[in-house]
Write an enzyme that holds these catalytic residues in place. Structure first.
Site, PDB file in Angstrom:
ATOM      1  N   SER A  38      -8.146  -6.628  -2.760  1.00 43.78           N
ATOM      2  CA  SER A  38      -7.023  -6.140  -3.558  1.00 43.78           C
ATOM      3  C   SER A  38      -7.101  -4.642  -3.888  1.00 43.78           C
ATOM      4  O   SER A  38      -6.927  -4.244  -5.024  1.00 43.78           O
ATOM      5  CB  SER A  38      -6.958  -6.942  -4.874  1.00 43.78           C
ATOM      6  OG  SER A  38      -5.708  -6.744  -5.493  1.00 43.78           O
ATOM      7  N   ASN A  41      -4.248   0.126  -0.542  1.00 47.23           N
ATOM      8  CA  ASN A  41      -4.326   0.910   0.708  1.00 47.23           C
ATOM      9  C   ASN A  41      -3.221   1.968   0.788  1.00 47.23           C
ATOM     10  O   ASN A  41      -3.406   3.009   1.406  1.00 47.23           O
ATOM     11  CB  ASN A  41      -4.384   0.047   1.976  1.00 47.23           C
ATOM     12  CG  ASN A  41      -3.547  -1.188   1.876  1.00 47.23           C
ATOM     13  OD1 ASN A  41      -2.712  -1.290   0.981  1.00 47.23           O
ATOM     14  ND2 ASN A  41      -3.768  -2.142   2.773  1.00 47.23           N
ATOM     15  N   CYS A  42      -2.102   1.715   0.093  1.00 45.47           N
ATOM     16  CA  CYS A  42      -1.026   2.717   0.110  1.00 45.47           C
ATOM     17  C   CYS A  42      -1.444   4.000  -0.604  1.00 45.47           C
ATOM     18  O   CYS A  42      -0.827   5.050  -0.416  1.00 45.47           O
ATOM     19  CB  CYS A  42       0.228   2.149  -0.549  1.00 45.47           C
ATOM     20  SG  CYS A  42       0.691   0.543   0.107  1.00 45.47           S
ATOM     21  N   THR A 272       3.200 -21.672   9.983  1.00 45.83           N
ATOM     22  CA  THR A 272       2.966 -21.397  11.409  1.00 45.83           C
ATOM     23  C   THR A 272       3.323 -22.652  12.215  1.00 45.83           C
ATOM     24  O   THR A 272       3.844 -23.628  11.662  1.00 45.83           O
ATOM     25  CB  THR A 272       1.489 -21.037  11.663  1.00 45.83           C
ATOM     26  OG1 THR A 272       0.714 -22.205  11.385  1.00 45.83           O
ATOM     27  CG2 THR A 272       1.032 -19.879  10.797  1.00 45.83           C
ATOM     28  N   ASP A 282       1.253  -8.290   7.484  1.00 47.17           N
ATOM     29  CA  ASP A 282       1.369  -7.474   8.702  1.00 47.17           C
ATOM     30  C   ASP A 282       1.119  -8.268   9.984  1.00 47.17           C
ATOM     31  O   ASP A 282       1.478  -7.819  11.071  1.00 47.17           O
ATOM     32  CB  ASP A 282       0.350  -6.327   8.661  1.00 47.17           C
ATOM     33  CG  ASP A 282       0.728  -5.261   7.635  1.00 47.17           C
ATOM     34  OD1 ASP A 282       1.760  -5.424   6.960  1.00 47.17           O
ATOM     35  OD2 ASP A 282      -0.018  -4.265   7.523  1.00 47.17           O
ATOM     36  N   TYR A 424      25.385   6.839 -15.326  1.00 46.28           N
ATOM     37  CA  TYR A 424      25.704   8.258 -15.203  1.00 46.28           C
ATOM     38  C   TYR A 424      25.634   9.000 -16.528  1.00 46.28           C
ATOM     39  O   TYR A 424      26.195   8.576 -17.538  1.00 46.28           O
ATOM     40  CB  TYR A 424      27.109   8.464 -14.613  1.00 46.28           C
ATOM     41  CG  TYR A 424      27.643   9.851 -14.918  1.00 46.28           C
ATOM     42  CD1 TYR A 424      26.995  10.975 -14.402  1.00 46.28           C
ATOM     43  CD2 TYR A 424      28.733  10.043 -15.756  1.00 46.28           C
ATOM     44  CE1 TYR A 424      27.427  12.249 -14.708  1.00 46.28           C
ATOM     45  CE2 TYR A 424      29.175  11.321 -16.078  1.00 46.28           C
ATOM     46  CZ  TYR A 424      28.506  12.423 -15.553  1.00 46.28           C
ATOM     47  OH  TYR A 424      28.922  13.679 -15.869  1.00 46.28           O
TER      48      TYR A 424
HETATM   49  P1  FAD Z   1      -3.981  -6.114   4.438  1.00 46.34           P
HETATM   50  O1  FAD Z   1      -3.534  -5.651   3.134  1.00 46.34           O
HETATM   51  O2  FAD Z   1      -4.442  -5.111   5.408  1.00 46.34           O
HETATM   52  O3  FAD Z   1      -5.134  -7.146   4.223  1.00 46.34           O
HETATM   53  C1  FAD Z   1      -5.738  -7.804   5.307  1.00 46.34           C
HETATM   54  C2  FAD Z   1      -7.197  -8.046   4.985  1.00 46.34           C
HETATM   55  O4  FAD Z   1      -7.622  -9.100   5.777  1.00 46.34           O
HETATM   56  C3  FAD Z   1      -8.081  -6.874   5.338  1.00 46.34           C
HETATM   57  O5  FAD Z   1      -8.748  -6.389   4.206  1.00 46.34           O
HETATM   58  C4  FAD Z   1      -9.058  -7.420   6.364  1.00 46.34           C
HETATM   59  O6  FAD Z   1     -10.368  -6.951   6.194  1.00 46.34           O
HETATM   60  C5  FAD Z   1      -9.001  -8.907   6.098  1.00 46.34           C
HETATM   61  N1  FAD Z   1      -9.318  -9.716   7.284  1.00 46.34           N
HETATM   62  C6  FAD Z   1      -8.796  -9.596   8.521  1.00 46.34           C
HETATM   63  N2  FAD Z   1      -9.315 -10.537   9.343  1.00 46.34           N
HETATM   64  C7  FAD Z   1     -10.193 -11.264   8.606  1.00 46.34           C
HETATM   65  C8  FAD Z   1     -11.055 -12.344   8.886  1.00 46.34           C
HETATM   66  N3  FAD Z   1     -11.092 -12.882  10.090  1.00 46.34           N
HETATM   67  N4  FAD Z   1     -11.819 -12.824   7.907  1.00 46.34           N
HETATM   68  C9  FAD Z   1     -11.777 -12.281   6.660  1.00 46.34           C
HETATM   69  N5  FAD Z   1     -10.995 -11.245   6.347  1.00 46.34           N
HETATM   70  C10 FAD Z   1     -10.207 -10.749   7.287  1.00 46.34           C
HETATM   71  N6  FAD Z   1       3.207  -0.173   2.796  1.00 46.34           N
HETATM   72  C11 FAD Z   1       4.252   0.107   2.001  1.00 46.34           C
HETATM   73  O7  FAD Z   1       5.133  -0.728   1.804  1.00 46.34           O
HETATM   74  N7  FAD Z   1       4.339   1.335   1.387  1.00 46.34           N
HETATM   75  C12 FAD Z   1       3.389   2.285   1.550  1.00 46.34           C
HETATM   76  O8  FAD Z   1       3.477   3.370   0.970  1.00 46.34           O
HETATM   77  C13 FAD Z   1       2.290   2.010   2.391  1.00 46.34           C
HETATM   78  N8  FAD Z   1       1.327   2.933   2.589  1.00 46.34           N
HETATM   79  C14 FAD Z   1       0.244   2.606   3.355  1.00 46.34           C
HETATM   80  C15 FAD Z   1      -0.753   3.553   3.517  1.00 46.34           C
HETATM   81  C16 FAD Z   1      -1.865   3.265   4.286  1.00 46.34           C
HETATM   82  C17 FAD Z   1      -2.925   4.287   4.470  1.00 46.34           C
HETATM   83  C18 FAD Z   1      -1.998   1.982   4.877  1.00 46.34           C
HETATM   84  C19 FAD Z   1      -3.203   1.641   5.681  1.00 46.34           C
HETATM   85  C20 FAD Z   1      -0.996   1.028   4.726  1.00 46.34           C
HETATM   86  C21 FAD Z   1       0.127   1.337   3.963  1.00 46.34           C
HETATM   87  N9  FAD Z   1       1.162   0.421   3.789  1.00 46.34           N
HETATM   88  C22 FAD Z   1       2.234   0.726   3.003  1.00 46.34           C
HETATM   89  C23 FAD Z   1       1.129  -0.897   4.479  1.00 46.34           C
HETATM   90  C24 FAD Z   1       0.629  -1.985   3.577  1.00 46.34           C
HETATM   91  O9  FAD Z   1      -0.568  -1.597   3.017  1.00 46.34           O
HETATM   92  C25 FAD Z   1       0.489  -3.247   4.391  1.00 46.34           C
HETATM   93  O10 FAD Z   1       1.738  -3.608   4.869  1.00 46.34           O
HETATM   94  C26 FAD Z   1      -0.073  -4.389   3.562  1.00 46.34           C
HETATM   95  O11 FAD Z   1      -1.318  -4.069   3.064  1.00 46.34           O
HETATM   96  C27 FAD Z   1      -0.180  -5.637   4.445  1.00 46.34           C
HETATM   97  O12 FAD Z   1      -0.795  -6.662   3.743  1.00 46.34           O
HETATM   98  P2  FAD Z   1      -1.646  -7.752   4.496  1.00 46.34           P
HETATM   99  O13 FAD Z   1      -2.171  -8.683   3.470  1.00 46.34           O
HETATM  100  O14 FAD Z   1      -0.890  -8.306   5.624  1.00 46.34           O
HETATM  101  O15 FAD Z   1      -2.852  -6.942   5.147  1.00 46.34           O
END
Ligand code: FAD
Length: 815
Positions: A38, A41-42, A272, A282, A424
């Site tokens: 948690s 990352n943004c 799924t 993502d 406004y």
């Molecule tokens: P994530 O948040 O990436 O979490 C996935 C996690 O799963 C990771 O920590 C990974 O280690 C873990 N994982 C993967 N495979 C396994 C496994 N086999 N076993 C255990 N753990 C595993 N979005 C916006 O809307 N606005 C923004 O301004 C924005 N800025 C961003 C800036 C940056 C630098 C980055 C990198 C992303 C940004 N994003 C932004 C995108 C946003 O962060 C992602 O869309 C969001 O985090 C996706 O959530 P998620 O849970 O799918 O993946």
């Protein structure tokens, strides 16, 4: 019920928290491969740039915190290696100790995210190349940056690339950004992306567009990037930000169905192809809300909402995810660029018919300080359904985008925007908000009341014989117009209707579209039945055709221009400390200085004046001004705007008023650039309290001629001279690069965009400010220029006048 969650950041952590809120008894285990759960990352780029100073602020929740608040068995540094959907088990590796265990579930939620794309380019495995996805990535980048390296190259112009470029620049680095496409931020149409290009370049980023990296070459402490056009860049650090690929190997190896985009396929419940396994974030394929086509939109908002839907369904609350429309926003230095729905490129690719309109509206009422232009583009179906919206600007972009995102979500038609009652008051908006305005314009277009032509289609209409009419003022036209446009100023249009052929299609345009609309209605009500207004006017044209010339719009005066409101840049304040506030934003040198001088003239000793300007040179000017006039600077801040607080001191005689410091300039040249230099210096000196005398001789006299012809008696030779020389300051041309008028036109256009005053107004402010303008009598006679031809406020004089003035001064310039 036993639930396992894979991934502990956006989707995973949200799912865990929601699960616990819905089911206190559920056994929840969250496996996260990384050390942190948690985290924000943004926010990573902004910690790198220093805007978020504390690393800890990015750690939104810890494993312990999650455990104690939500009773979730959080397992960081545990990687789920495989899924057995038949036995409903997963194999998990403890990364720290290496042991592998099996765990079972009733339901499995996958939120493994995406990983940065790393293409197989020669030399890609260089240690000076970094990607950014998580905290350890950020730490590695910071470690390299903290060695004091200076040159950075960012590869990729998406959200993350642009944010990284800005933040590396914030650290004082030299930054280049390489993008394979013709534009950065491809969610925007090219005409809006041009604003982002300008902002990046103004921020000091070197942009390499339509260019890719062919190879990386290690050069000891440095790394070379060989570009596809053969260019070579050298860097200390490379940030690779060319996109992400969904983490799907777990799902695909388990036999879960993938979609067309090769991401995990889910239904509207986020389930799924296996009814015990849900997936979010993502890693999944979404359905586009507008096109109904499969796609990938990796954003944090959708990931969080999808997690909620998945958990609801697992806990027996029927919920459906209503697709993703891709609302996003990014900060590009001082600008915000945002979009929602689809852009023109996507619609073209999908073969979906659409129309567009562009308006340039104020972020709030033009008469209230600090109003900025919002460039707003609306994309809608031929029937009016809103399909997409995009905006760029310095203020109020997010608010408009969120309204339009909501409109799209509710299937609104452009005409619905007319009825939106938005908050406004002058500091926040306008009684007719840009969103309402877009509705009016679209409605006028769709009903045929005032049809539009957009910039992409202009050439086709012109080729088919349309007549183009520019209804702006002569001064605006002087600074640039569309080729082959006829100029008929709006105010004179009714008198010139006879000159316009009735059987042709007519396209009218002004600066942003408002006067074009009025002209269009005049024509349509006078029997012209095929009249189109160019959407977005000359502002959109100039961005579209010559994006590199785009300049930063700032002035509230400019906003007021076409919206027929009064710009007031002088606001007496009640605040005891400040007597007068002047907003000189948008004015270019010497405008702010002249405003400052005027303001000080109005005040008494001890009173305080506050002035704000956006011309970056003002920072130095105001210091020099205070030094030479004896005023006291109480506060001076630099940045997007320069604000100076000055205590007036009229008792302290500055060296300026003590005498002996007259500035005398001989204006010998009639070249536009040289005359401009003389006038700017003259005005600047005047503003600093110095007496100024400009002595115009030979070709310089042409700058003093009236712009229109004056009936005077002349000999044949004098007439010839008069004919061959430029008549007045409007006709002066550049000393170099005139290029048959092109160069002069370009510089005037750029000056106009930068709000640099033109020679006429600089001459006038010299006269108004008490500057002495002398026309050399002897050369007037030689060149046959008569006193009646010279503008008012100019004295005639000879060499003695010049010498006596020069003697009084310590600066004499010959230009
Ligand atoms: P994530 O948040 O990436 O979490 C996935 C996690 O799963 C990771 O920590 C990974 O280690 C873990 N994982 C993967 N495979 C396994 C496994 N086999 N076993 C255990 N753990 C595993 N979005 C916006 O809307 N606005 C923004 O301004 C924005 N800025 C961003 C800036 C940056 C630098 C980055 C990198 C992303 C940004 N994003 C932004 C995108 C946003 O962060 C992602 O869309 C969001 O985090 C996706 O959530 P998620 O849970 O799918 O993946």
């Amino acid at each position: 019920m036993k639930i396992i969650i894979v991934g502990g950041v956006a989707g995973g952590a949200s799912a865990a928290a929601r699960l616990r809120r819905l089911d206190e008894k559920a056994e929840i285990t969250l496996y996260e491969r990384g050390e942190f759960i948690s985290f924000a990352n943004c926010g990573l780029p902004y910690h790198i740039g220093g805007t978020i100073p504390e690393r800890e602020s990015l750690l939104v929740q810890t494993a312990e915190g999650m455990n104690s608040r939500f009773n979730v068995n959080v397992k960081p540094l545990h990687e789920v290696l495989s899924i057995n959907k038949e036995s409903k088990t997963v194999k998990v590796k403890n990364i720290k100790h290496g042991e592998i265990k099996e765990d079972s579930y009733d339901y499995l939620i996958l939120s493994p995210g995406a990983s940065p794309l790393v293409p197989p380019i020669p030399g890609i495995d260089n240690e000076k190349i970094y990607t950014l996805r998580n905290i350890p990535d950020m730490d590695k980048i910071l470690k390299r940056l903290d060695t004091g390296v200076k040159d950075a190259v960012v590869v990729g112009g998406g959200f993350i690339g642009v944010e990284m470029a800005e933040n590396l620049k914030e650290r004082g680095m030299n930054v280049s950004l390489i993008e394979m496409q013709e534009q950065v931020l491809t969610f925007l149409d090219p005409d809006l992306a041009a604003h982002a290009h300008h902002e990046l370049r103004s921020g000091g980023i070197e942009l390499y567009l339509s260019n890719g990296v062919k190879a990386f070459e290690n050069k000891g402490e440095k790394i070379d990037l060989v570009l596809s056009d053969g260019d070579k860049l050298t860097a200390d650090i490379v940030i690779l930000a060319i996109g992400v690929r969904a983490e799907t190997h777990l799902a695909s190896e388990a036999g879960l169905e993938l979609g067309e985009t090769k991401s995990i396929k889910v239904n509207e419940k986020m389930m799924t192809s296996d009814s015990s396994i849900y997936a979010v974030g993502d890693a999944i394929e979404i359905t586009n809300f507008v096109t109904n086509k499969p796609g990938i939109i990796p954003l944090a908002g959708p990931a969080n909402r999808q997690a909620r839907i998945a958990v609801n369904n697992i806990c027996g609350i029927e919920s459906t995810y209503k697709n993703t429309q891709g609302t996003g926003i990014v900060k590009v230095f001082d600008m915000a660029c945002a979009s929602t729905g689809v852009n023109s490129q996507t619609l073209k690719k999908e073969g979906i018919p659409f129309k567009t309109l562009t308006i340039h509206g104020g972020s709030h009422a033009g008469y209230y300080p600090e109003a900025y232009i919002i460039h707003l583009k609306l994309i809608y179906s031929p029937e009016g359904k809103i399909l997409g919206a995009q905006a760029c600007g310095y203020d109020g972009v997010d608010k408009r985008m969120d309204v339009l995102a909501t409109a799209i979500r509710h299937g609104a038609n452009v005409t619905d925007l007319i009825d939106y009652e938005l908050s406004y008051a002058p500091p926040f908006g306008s009684a007719k908000d840009p969103v309402n305005m877009a509705g009016f314009v679209a409605n006028n277009d769709l009903t045929g009341f005032a049809p539009l032509v957009n910039i992409e289609n202009l050439d086709k209409h012109l080729k088919d014989g349309a007549i183009l009419i520019d209804v702006r003022t002569p001064e605006e036209v002087e600074c640039g117009k569309i080729k082959n446009a006829r100029h008929i100023e709006l105010e004179t249009l009714r008198d010139k209707l006879e000159d316009i052929p009735k059987n042709s299609e007519i396209i009218v345009y002004c600066k942003v579209g408002v006067r074009g609309y009025i002209a269009q209605r005049i024509l349509m009500q006078n029997g012209f039945d095929r009249v189109l207004n160019l959407s977005g006017g000359y502002d959109t044209y100039s961005v579209f055709k010559t994006p590199e010339q785009l300049t930063k719009p700032c002035a509230n005066t400019k906003i007021a221009d076409d919206h027929q409101t009064h710009s007031k840049n002088r606001i007496p304040v009640k605040d005891e400390k400040t007597t007068l506030k002047i907003d000189a934003c948008g004015m270019q040198c010497p405008g702010p200085l002249l405003q400052l001088k005027k303001g000080i003239d109005e005040l008494e000793t001890g009173e305080i004046l506050e002035i704000t300007a956006s011309d970056s040179g003002f920072y130095m000017d105001v210091k020099a001004f205070a030094e030479s006039t004896g005023m006291e600077i109480l506060e001076l801040t630099n940045g997007k705007k320069i604000t100076a607080k000055i205590r007036v001191n009229k008792n302290k005689k500055s060296c300026v008023t003590a005498g002996g410091d007259q500035t005398t300039i001989v204006v010998h040249s009639g070249d536009f650039d040289k005359v401009m230099a003389a006038l700017i210096i003259g005005n600047g000196a005047l503003a600093m309290g110095k007496p100024v005398s400009l002595f115009f001789t030979f070709w310089g006299l042409n700058a003093l001629r009236k712009n229109h012809s004056v009936h005077v008696k002349k000999t044949f030779i004098e007439k010839m001279f008069g004919f061959m020389m430029p008549r007045g300051s409007q006709k002066l041309v550049l000393s170099k690069m005139h290029m048959m008028g092109m160069g002069t036109w370009m510089i005037k256009d750029i000056m106009n965009k930068f709000n640099v005053e033109n020679p006429e107004s600089l001459l006038q402010s010299l006269i108004d400010g008490g500057g002495k303008l002398i026309a050399c009598k002897m050369t007037m006679d030689l060149m046959g220029i008569k006193p009646e031809e010279i503008i008012d406020g100019v004295d005639e004089g000879g060499v003695a006048t010049f010498l006596s003035d020069a003697e009084k001064g310590n600066i004499t310039l010959f230009i």
